[in-house]
Design a protein around this motif. Structure first.
Motif, PDB file in Angstrom:
ATOM      1  N   GLN A   1       9.480  -1.331   3.914  1.00  0.00           N
ATOM      2  CA  GLN A   1       9.171  -2.660   3.739  1.00  0.00           C
ATOM      3  C   GLN A   1       8.449  -2.850   4.786  1.00  0.00           C
ATOM      4  N   ASN A   2       8.412  -4.140   5.143  1.00  0.00           N
ATOM      5  CA  ASN A   2       7.826  -4.246   6.331  1.00  0.00           C
ATOM      6  C   ASN A   2       5.771  -4.397   5.836  1.00  0.00           C
ATOM      7  N   VAL A   3       5.576  -4.165   4.980  1.00  0.00           N
ATOM      8  CA  VAL A   3       4.643  -3.994   4.357  1.00  0.00           C
ATOM      9  C   VAL A   3       3.984  -5.163   4.407  1.00  0.00           C
ATOM     10  N   ASN A   4       4.339  -5.808   3.974  1.00  0.00           N
ATOM     11  CA  ASN A   4       3.795  -6.934   4.439  1.00  0.00           C
ATOM     12  C   ASN A   4       3.360  -8.553   5.039  1.00  0.00           C
ATOM     13  N   GLN A   5       4.560  -7.678   6.610  1.00  0.00           N
ATOM     14  CA  GLN A   5       3.763  -8.431   7.929  1.00  0.00           C
ATOM     15  C   GLN A   5       2.989  -7.775   8.555  1.00  0.00           C
ATOM     16  N   LEU A   6       3.004  -6.395   8.383  1.00  0.00           N
ATOM     17  CA  LEU A   6       1.201  -5.451   8.785  1.00  0.00           C
ATOM     18  C   LEU A   6       0.205  -6.491   7.807  1.00  0.00           C
ATOM     19  N   GLU A   7       0.221  -6.575   6.621  1.00  0.00           N
ATOM     20  CA  GLU A   7      -0.693  -6.732   5.761  1.00  0.00           C
ATOM     21  C   GLU A   7      -1.296  -8.425   6.565  1.00  0.00           C
ATOM     22  N   ASN A   8      -0.320  -9.662   6.748  1.00  0.00           N
ATOM     23  CA  ASN A   8      -0.599 -10.489   7.033  1.00  0.00           C
ATOM     24  C   ASN A   8      -1.795 -10.502   8.012  1.00  0.00           C
ATOM     25  N   ARG A   9      -1.388  -9.617   9.111  1.00  0.00           N
ATOM     26  CA  ARG A   9      -1.596  -9.800  10.602  1.00  0.00           C
ATOM     27  C   ARG A   9      -2.729  -9.324  10.170  1.00  0.00           C
ATOM     28  N   ALA A  10      -3.091  -8.282   9.551  1.00  0.00           N
ATOM     29  CA  ALA A  10      -5.241  -7.391   9.376  1.00  0.00           C
ATOM     30  C   ALA A  10      -5.643  -9.284   8.456  1.00  0.00           C
ATOM     31  N   VAL A  11      -4.974  -9.856   7.770  1.00  0.00           N
ATOM     32  CA  VAL A  11      -5.727 -10.736   6.871  1.00  0.00           C
ATOM     33  C   VAL A  11      -6.079 -12.337   7.763  1.00  0.00           C
ATOM     34  N   ALA A  12      -4.815 -11.962   8.546  1.00  0.00           N
ATOM     35  CA  ALA A  12      -4.976 -13.667   9.756  1.00  0.00           C
ATOM     36  C   ALA A  12      -6.262 -13.707  10.543  1.00  0.00           C
ATOM     37  N   GLU A  13      -6.263 -12.388  10.772  1.00  0.00           N
ATOM     38  CA  GLU A  13      -7.112 -11.751  12.593  1.00  0.00           C
ATOM     39  C   GLU A  13      -8.449 -12.001  12.450  1.00  0.00           C
ATOM     40  N   ALA A  35      -4.124 -13.589   0.494  1.00  0.00           N
ATOM     41  CA  ALA A  35      -4.378 -12.227  -0.122  1.00  0.00           C
ATOM     42  C   ALA A  35      -3.443 -11.645  -0.478  1.00  0.00           C
ATOM     43  N   TYR A  36      -2.026 -11.688  -0.187  1.00  0.00           N
ATOM     44  CA  TYR A  36      -0.832 -11.492  -1.393  1.00  0.00           C
ATOM     45  C   TYR A  36      -0.395 -11.449  -2.469  1.00  0.00           C
ATOM     46  N   LEU A  37      -1.523 -12.598  -2.864  1.00  0.00           N
ATOM     47  CA  LEU A  37      -0.973 -13.233  -4.114  1.00  0.00           C
ATOM     48  C   LEU A  37      -1.878 -11.889  -5.603  1.00  0.00           C
ATOM     49  N   LEU A  56       7.243 -17.290  -0.769  1.00  0.00           N
ATOM     50  CA  LEU A  56       6.296 -16.908   0.382  1.00  0.00           C
ATOM     51  C   LEU A  56       7.785 -16.687   1.231  1.00  0.00           C
ATOM     52  N   VAL A  57       9.027 -16.575   1.384  1.00  0.00           N
ATOM     53  CA  VAL A  57      10.030 -15.737   1.816  1.00  0.00           C
ATOM     54  C   VAL A  57       9.201 -13.510   2.052  1.00  0.00           C
ATOM     55  N   ASP A  58       8.700 -13.566   0.814  1.00  0.00           N
ATOM     56  CA  ASP A  58       8.907 -12.368   0.399  1.00  0.00           C
ATOM     57  C   ASP A  58       7.364 -12.125   0.823  1.00  0.00           C
ATOM     58  N   CYS A  59       6.355 -12.537   1.555  1.00  0.00           N
ATOM     59  CA  CYS A  59       4.821 -12.548   2.549  1.00  0.00           C
ATOM     60  C   CYS A  59       5.344 -12.612   3.477  1.00  0.00           C
ATOM     61  N   ASP A  60       6.518 -13.148   3.967  1.00  0.00           N
ATOM     62  CA  ASP A  60       6.979 -14.009   5.422  1.00  0.00           C
ATOM     63  C   ASP A  60       5.883 -14.768   6.247  1.00  0.00           C
ATOM     64  N   LEU A  61       5.450 -16.010   4.713  1.00  0.00           N
ATOM     65  CA  LEU A  61       5.325 -17.053   5.636  1.00  0.00           C
ATOM     66  C   LEU A  61       6.310 -18.212   5.613  1.00  0.00           C
ATOM     67  N   VAL A  62       7.225 -17.700   5.324  1.00  0.00           N
ATOM     68  CA  VAL A  62       8.458 -18.203   5.664  1.00  0.00           C
ATOM     69  C   VAL A  62       9.760 -17.662   5.784  1.00  0.00           C
ATOM     70  N   THR A  63      10.306 -18.155   6.057  1.00  0.00           N
ATOM     71  CA  THR A  63      12.046 -17.761   6.197  1.00  0.00           C
ATOM     72  C   THR A  63      13.163 -18.286   5.848  1.00  0.00           C
ATOM     73  N   LYS A  64      14.213 -17.906   5.171  1.00  0.00           N
ATOM     74  CA  LYS A  64      14.809 -18.187   4.521  1.00  0.00           C
ATOM     75  C   LYS A  64      16.609 -17.911   5.152  1.00  0.00           C
ATOM     76  N   HIS A  65      17.254 -19.410   5.390  1.00  0.00           N
ATOM     77  CA  HIS A  65      19.054 -18.616   6.517  1.00  0.00           C
ATOM     78  C   HIS A  65      19.807 -19.393   5.760  1.00  0.00           C
TER      79      HIS A  65
END
Lengths: 167, 167
Positions: free
Chosen positions: A155-167, B18-20, B73-82
């Motif tokens: 898990q959690n790969v996405n979050q790491l990727e995000n940080r890398a991309v956003a910086e 990047a995710y796509l 979007l939830v999978d790439c952590d850009l959106v949170t589901k509640h």
DNA sequence: TTGAGTGCAAACTTTTTGCAATGTT
DNA sequence: AACATTGCAAAAAGTTTGCACTCAA
């Protein structure tokens, strides 16, 4: 083999009786039968599981009554209702059951319980701060368990990727 | 008037791209339009609210695509589901948004946010203890707010009654 | 006796799925 | 050109509602 649940069931019945009397609702056999079924269980269940298991025991109930009765039991605090992320309400008995929260494996969906007193402290403090009279809470941790059984995807790969991309 | 959201939207678009690419998914205009709509909002929303507001802006999308894109979007952590107790998924943007939890009024249904660092400590400790790799959590306090607006029914009576009856 | 509560089925709401058409790669 | 993705509509899944009948008070 001890059966401590019988005590709880007994207390639960008395609580339900008092509640029904206080609210001038009827003490129907269905309500007590459903309570009994719930207190004979130890796990979480959804409406249909409860309905089916009563049907299997040849007890004549309708889904509508199960829904209705669960509302009653939740209202008098004998049962707790959860939404574990899915669009399907889960329930569990709550009388005589230690207050606890849940940790759920995203891969194999097992649900385990834990208890941490600090949650209560946070609840009190946040309630005071925001002027809320907090009556209950729901805390769920989602993750992956370390059992071999479990797929255990990384898990959690996405979050790491995000940080890398956003910086 | 500052528009910090534009920066977040920009970063979010790069993250989505990047995710796509990483997953070999297509960069369709719908996906970016939905992302844009979400990041132009500041509050929680459900699928239909999002769908309707895009329709109102004459954007041609289907509900199916909104559902599909939200999953992405939830999978790439850009959106949170509640799941705030109801049987209706609520979403909110999560990039560039401080981690927070929710406190909900049972009477007027207002949702407020709070942040308490101790939640993270509990998460880490419980994860260690139960051998879970916890990736996210959901903490919701339910209660009644002290606003005059709010009906402010006296809660908690049932629990007190229960104790009295059970003893 | 009476109306709260029940069973049953239909209705409703939210989400998922099937399929032909579209458009990204 | 290939096939992932889309729109649309139908289906599925969970819950609520309407109504005639039943039974607790």
């Amino acid at each position: 083999m001890p059966q401590p649940n019988l005590q709880n069931l007994d207390a639960a019945k008395r609580i339900l009786t008092a509640y029904l009397e206080r609210k001038s609702l009827r003490k129907t056999p269905e309500r007590f039968a459903i309570l009994e079924e719930i207190y004979s269980r130890s796990d979480h269940f959804d409406v249909d599981e409860l309905y089916i298991s009563m049907k299997n025991k040849k007890y004549r109930v309708s889904r509508a009554t199960v829904y209705n009765t669960l509302d009653v039991l939740v209202d008098c605090d004998l049962v707790t209702k959860h939404q574990f992320g899915k669009n399907l309400a889960q329930y569990e008995k709550s009388y005589g059951y230690k207050q606890h929260d849940h940790i759920i494996c995203l891969d194999c969906h097992q649900v385990r319980e834990f208890c941490d007193p600090r949650v209560q402290n946070i609840q009190t403090m946040v309630g005071d701060m925001l002027q809320f009279n907090v009556v209950h809470h729901s805390l769920i941790f989602y993750g992956s368990c370390q059992r071999e059984k479990c797929e255990n995807r990384v898990q959690n790969v996405n979050q790491l990727e995000n940080r890398a991309v956003a910086e």
